[in-house]
Design a protein around this motif. Structure first.
Motif, mmCIF file in Angstrom:
data_model
loop_
_atom_site.group_PDB
_atom_site.id
_atom_site.type_symbol
_atom_site.label_atom_id
_atom_site.label_comp_id
_atom_site.label_asym_id
_atom_site.label_seq_id
_atom_site.Cartn_x
_atom_site.Cartn_y
_atom_site.Cartn_z
ATOM 1 N N ARG A 180 23.770 78.634 -60.065
ATOM 2 C CA ARG A 180 24.636 77.902 -60.990
ATOM 3 C C ARG A 180 25.221 78.898 -61.978
ATOM 4 O O ARG A 180 24.497 79.588 -62.699
ATOM 5 C CB ARG A 180 23.842 76.837 -61.724
ATOM 6 N N CYS B 134 26.320 65.950 -49.445
ATOM 7 C CA CYS B 134 24.957 66.268 -49.840
ATOM 8 C C CYS B 134 24.216 66.820 -48.609
ATOM 9 O O CYS B 134 24.748 66.806 -47.502
ATOM 10 C CB CYS B 134 24.253 65.032 -50.402
ATOM 11 N N ASN C 40 24.158 70.252 -56.900
ATOM 12 C CA ASN C 40 24.531 68.843 -56.779
ATOM 13 C C ASN C 40 24.130 68.229 -55.437
ATOM 14 O O ASN C 40 24.323 67.037 -55.218
ATOM 15 C CB ASN C 40 26.015 68.630 -57.044
ATOM 16 N N ASP D 253 21.919 65.114 -55.505
ATOM 17 C CA ASP D 253 22.482 63.779 -55.709
ATOM 18 C C ASP D 253 22.519 63.039 -54.375
ATOM 19 O O ASP D 253 23.019 63.558 -53.386
ATOM 20 C CB ASP D 253 23.908 63.848 -56.273
#
Length: 174
Positions: A172, A54, A81, A84
């Motif tokens: 994405r 991350c 992501n 997260d």
């Protein structure tokens, strides 16, 4: 050796599996290698990415390992992501339940046993396979809002060491 050649701009590229080149058949297609080619002899790009990291973990990695290379530019490739608060590769998704060896073997070699184990959660196989089960220790170590904390650390390091930071947002693809 960490010395860079005079007249060369050193770029450190951080990210996760996208930057690492996961799934690429040719590592010359990675972002860092492409930067090397585009920059010619005046750019040296170092790929310091770790799959599953991350933003907060990337900032820690950069501070402890990346700064020793005296980069002129830091490129952080931000992926969805990264929000997260967990490092995917270190977050064990298993169970603490001890399983008999025969159950482990059957799970690997028997479609029927694997189906029943996942369906009925025998020996914790379904619980261990769940995508939302992460180690609490991992999440607590990272803390909340890893993105903000990571970006703040990048900004502090950039100001203290006179380097430029570029945040590239990876789209994405669905």
């Amino acid at each position: 050796e960490n010395r860079k050649t005079a007249g060369t701009d050193r770029v450190v590229v951080l990210g996760d599996s996208v930057v690492l080149g996961h799934g690429l058949g040719d590592l010359n297609q990675t972002i860092s290698r492409q930067l090397d080619e585009l920059g010619g002899s005046t750019v040296e790009a170092l790929n310091m990415s770790v799959g599953g990291y991350c933003t907060g973990a990337e900032a820690e990695l950069f501070q402890t390992r990346g700064m020793m290379f005296s980069p002129d530019v830091l490129v952080v490739v931000f992926v969805e992501n990264d929000w997260d608060d967990v490092n995917g590769h270190t977050a064990w998704v298993g169970t603490d339940e001890a399983r008999p060896t025969w159950a482990e073997e059957l799970f690997v070699h028997s479609d029927l046993f694997r189906f029943a184990s996942l369906r009925l959660d025998w020996f914790g196989f379904r619980t261990g396979a769940g995508p939302n089960r992460r180690l609490v220790d991992n999440m607590e170590a990272i803390g909340g809002d890893n993105v903000t904390q990571g970006f703040q650390k990048f900004a502090q390091l950039a100001e203290a060491h006179g380097m430029h930071v570029l945040i590239a947002i990876w789209p994405r693809f669905t």
